[in-house]
Design an enzyme around this catalytic site. Structure first.
Site, PDB file in Angstrom:
ATOM      1  N   ASN A 162     -31.862  -2.210  -0.284  1.00 42.23           N
ATOM      2  CA  ASN A 162     -32.512  -2.447  -1.576  1.00 42.23           C
ATOM      3  C   ASN A 162     -33.869  -1.749  -1.658  1.00 42.23           C
ATOM      4  OD1 ASN A 162     -30.538  -3.864  -2.787  1.00 42.23           O
ATOM      5  ND2 ASN A 162     -31.664  -5.771  -3.001  1.00 42.23           N
ATOM      6  N   ALA A 178     -35.659   8.492 -14.121  1.00 36.83           N
ATOM      7  CA  ALA A 178     -37.049   8.056 -14.304  1.00 36.83           C
ATOM      8  C   ALA A 178     -37.103   7.088 -15.481  1.00 36.83           C
ATOM      9  CB  ALA A 178     -37.928   9.263 -14.568  1.00 36.83           C
ATOM     10  N   CYS A 218     -33.848  -8.558  -7.790  1.00 38.24           N
ATOM     11  CA  CYS A 218     -33.690  -8.106  -6.404  1.00 38.24           C
ATOM     12  C   CYS A 218     -34.786  -7.165  -5.931  1.00 38.24           C
ATOM     13  CB  CYS A 218     -32.332  -7.446  -6.245  1.00 38.24           C
ATOM     14  SG  CYS A 218     -31.011  -8.490  -6.861  1.00 38.24           S
TER      15      CYS A 218
HETATM   16  C1  UGA Z   1     -29.704  -4.179  -7.058  1.00 32.49           C
HETATM   17  C2  UGA Z   1     -28.915  -3.201  -6.173  1.00 32.49           C
HETATM   18  O1  UGA Z   1     -28.583  -2.034  -6.927  1.00 32.49           O
HETATM   19  C3  UGA Z   1     -27.648  -3.842  -5.626  1.00 32.49           C
HETATM   20  O2  UGA Z   1     -26.999  -2.961  -4.728  1.00 32.49           O
HETATM   21  C4  UGA Z   1     -28.034  -5.139  -4.886  1.00 32.49           C
HETATM   22  O3  UGA Z   1     -26.889  -5.796  -4.368  1.00 32.49           O
HETATM   23  C5  UGA Z   1     -28.732  -6.058  -5.859  1.00 32.49           C
HETATM   24  O4  UGA Z   1     -29.936  -5.384  -6.314  1.00 32.49           O
HETATM   25  C6  UGA Z   1     -29.082  -7.345  -5.157  1.00 32.49           C
HETATM   26  O5  UGA Z   1     -29.835  -7.328  -4.189  1.00 32.49           O
HETATM   27  O6  UGA Z   1     -28.532  -8.396  -5.512  1.00 32.49           O
HETATM   28  P1  UGA Z   1     -29.588  -4.922  -9.625  1.00 32.49           P
HETATM   29  O7  UGA Z   1     -30.935  -5.503  -9.409  1.00 32.49           O
HETATM   30  O8  UGA Z   1     -28.553  -5.767 -10.283  1.00 32.49           O
HETATM   31  O9  UGA Z   1     -28.935  -4.460  -8.215  1.00 32.49           O
HETATM   32  O10 UGA Z   1     -29.726  -3.647 -10.534  1.00 32.49           O
HETATM   33  P2  UGA Z   1     -29.871  -2.069 -10.368  1.00 32.49           P
HETATM   34  O11 UGA Z   1     -28.748  -1.423 -11.082  1.00 32.49           O
HETATM   35  O12 UGA Z   1     -30.049  -1.667  -8.975  1.00 32.49           O
HETATM   36  O13 UGA Z   1     -31.192  -1.803 -11.212  1.00 32.49           O
HETATM   37  C7  UGA Z   1     -32.433  -2.372 -10.834  1.00 32.49           C
HETATM   38  C8  UGA Z   1     -33.528  -1.792 -11.684  1.00 32.49           C
HETATM   39  O14 UGA Z   1     -33.768  -0.427 -11.346  1.00 32.49           O
HETATM   40  C9  UGA Z   1     -33.252  -1.798 -13.193  1.00 32.49           C
HETATM   41  O15 UGA Z   1     -34.408  -2.235 -13.878  1.00 32.49           O
HETATM   42  C10 UGA Z   1     -32.955  -0.355 -13.524  1.00 32.49           C
HETATM   43  O16 UGA Z   1     -33.320  -0.004 -14.844  1.00 32.49           O
HETATM   44  C11 UGA Z   1     -33.838   0.357 -12.516  1.00 32.49           C
HETATM   45  N1  UGA Z   1     -33.381   1.736 -12.225  1.00 32.49           N
HETATM   46  C12 UGA Z   1     -32.193   1.951 -11.591  1.00 32.49           C
HETATM   47  C13 UGA Z   1     -34.163   2.820 -12.596  1.00 32.49           C
HETATM   48  O17 UGA Z   1     -35.263   2.650 -13.178  1.00 32.49           O
HETATM   49  N2  UGA Z   1     -33.728   4.087 -12.322  1.00 32.49           N
HETATM   50  C14 UGA Z   1     -32.557   4.326 -11.691  1.00 32.49           C
HETATM   51  O18 UGA Z   1     -32.221   5.508 -11.462  1.00 32.49           O
HETATM   52  C15 UGA Z   1     -31.764   3.230 -11.324  1.00 32.49           C
END
Ligand code: UGA
Length: 436
Positions: A206, A250, A258
């Site tokens: 993470n 970005a 998480c």
């Molecule tokens: C995250 C991880 O991706 C999972 O693998 C993990 O199991 C989970 O945490 C957990 O620990 O339970 P999640 O928090 O549901 O999952 O969401 P993500 O899709 O990872 O996005 C997190 C944040 O990062 C969002 O606000 C998203 O907008 C942001 N993000 C993501 C970006 O700003 N840029 C990106 O390229 C990707």
């Protein structure tokens, strides 16, 4: 196999439902009576694609109860999927995990495996095993295993049914064999290791993703300063398979339950062990600043936001979920309210949760069009499909003063450049002004 799951949040409920889908008899336990009642009536308490359908399909193998004794008594595997919220000092609050561990120790009648699915600091599984066996005082043997989850909200069911990997942290063959049997339906790679390594895999994964986001956000901010385009830069980087094309979007920072919590927890854990994890600390700091970007950008156009009509598109921390935890919208909207702006907001599923956090000062709209009508500035906080598919001509048609601050880079710059009469300010790309 007879399975019990403690906690029916995203992790616990999705795990339980997916195990039922794969033939296990699952009882989900929660202390929240209303939530349990809702699930007993067959309704999913959270919005997660595919979850409701699987709950309905597997209703014969899925039970919901507040009676933990009956659920744990003869379970072969008991998952702990309760929350580990952040404490004021950034460390993880483990009181729910240990409360469940006590209940398990008091209830089980047969040798069983307790599986910690909640994200917990390294060494917690050892402590749980010691606690349950001490409480059982030799009455029955309980084995403890770490099995971190890697599901993301919005794709939780898919991520669980088709896992990237299954990590099993065990200290004995009983726990190992039982978990391999439990997951025999899955074709995901199995990583069998010791408990501390399994716990660390979760944090390291993470926090690496959080680092990647903060890194690309810093590069984006630099791109704005020097006239480069972050989308092209990220694309150019992505063809290197060592870098890859994921998590290079970005934006206005990561939110959710998480990354913010797990970065702070690892940083705390490092400090506690006389280490400093500088990269993760930097990722946290960059992310906090990134969330302030929409307000900084808005001030480029308005000295004073009092009386300004603001349209907000998207409230949740990402699309596909109604979760608001650590959402960038929760940083910006209260500032706008304090500044005296008049806010209209749209989100397909996040409104009721948002109202709980920000009870006053926002008018909610049922459509994007209604939200944009008469606005002086529009903020995009979540890249919902409806936003991605919006004709950018609508900003000009509906807004009083078409200034768009796009925190999720939803639109192609070429497409925007062809729309006359608009200011489009996104992340890591030049501002497009087609007013003259
Ligand atoms: C995250 C991880 O991706 C999972 O693998 C993990 O199991 C989970 O945490 C957990 O620990 O339970 P999640 O928090 O549901 O999952 O969401 P993500 O899709 O990872 O996005 C997190 C944040 O990062 C969002 O606000 C998203 O907008 C942001 N993000 C993501 C970006 O700003 N840029 C990106 O390229 C990707």
């Amino acid at each position: 196999m007879k399975v019990a799951v403690a906690g029916t949040g995203y992790v616990g409920l999705v795990t339980g439902v997916c195990l039922a889908e794969n033939g296990h008899e699952v009882t989900c336990v929660d202390v929240d009576e209303n939530k349990i009642k809702m699930m007993q009536e067959g309704k999913a308490p959270i919005y997660e694609p595919g979850l409701q359908e699987l709950m309905t399909k597997n209703s014969e193998r899925l039970k919901f109860t507040t009676d933990h004794v009956s659920a744990y008594r003869d379970a072969e595997v008991i998952f702990i999927g309760v929350g580990t919220p952040e404490k004021k000092d950034g460390s993880a609050n483990l009181s729910y995990v240990f409360a469940v561990a006590d209940q398990i120790a008091d209830s089980v009648q047969n040798e069983c495996v307790v599986v910690v699915k909640s994200t917990v600091p390294i060494g917690t599984n050892d402590r749980v095993e010691a606690a349950v066996n001490e409480r059982c005082a030799g009455r029955v043997k309980i084995h403890v295993a770490s099995n971190p989850e890697f599901l993301a909200q919005g794709t939780a069911v898919r991520d669980t049914l088709h896992s990237s990997r299954i990590v099993i942290g065990v200290e004995d063959d009983f726990a190992k064999d039982r978990l391999l049997q439990l997951y025999s339906w899955s074709d995901a790679p199995m990583v069998v290791t010791n408990r501390r390594s399994a716990e660390m895999i979760k944090y390291a994964s993470n926090d690496f993703l959080a680092l990647k986001i903060s890194y690309i956000n810093e590069i984006a901010n630099l791109c704005e300063a020097i006239g480069a385009d972050i989308k092209d830069v990220a694309k150019g980087m992505s063809y290197d398979s060592r870098i890859g094309d994921k998590f290079l979007n970005a934006g206005i920072g990561y939110g959710g339950s998480c990354f913010p919590k797990d970065t702070k927890a690892l940083s705390w854990l490092a400090t506690f062990n006389d280490h400093e994890i500088k990269t993760v600390k930097a990722a946290i700091e960059v992310n906090e600043n990134q969330k302030l970007l929409p307000i900084k950008k808005a001030r480029r156009y308005f000295n004073d936001l009092r009386g300004i009509n603001v349209a907000v598109l998207g409230l949740t921390f990402k699309p596909g979920t109604d979760d608001l935890r650590e959402a960038p919208s929760l940083v910006t909207v209260p500032v706008l309210i304090d500044d005296g702006a008049k806010i209209r907001a749209w989100d397909p599923v996040g409104v009721s949760n948002f109202k709980k956090q920000v009870p006053e000062g926002v008018t909610y709209c049922d459509s994007i069009e209604e939200t944009l009508k008469g606005a002086d500035i529009c903020f995009i906080f979540t890249e919902w499909k409806d936003v991605l598919e919006l004709d950018p001509g609508m900003f000009v048609k509906l807004m009083n003063n078409p200034i768009v601050v796009d925190g999720r880079n939803c639109f192609d710059v070429e497409k925007i450049a062809s729309v006359k009469g608009l200011v489009y300010d996104s992340i890591g790309r030049a501002v497009i002004d087609t007013r003259s």
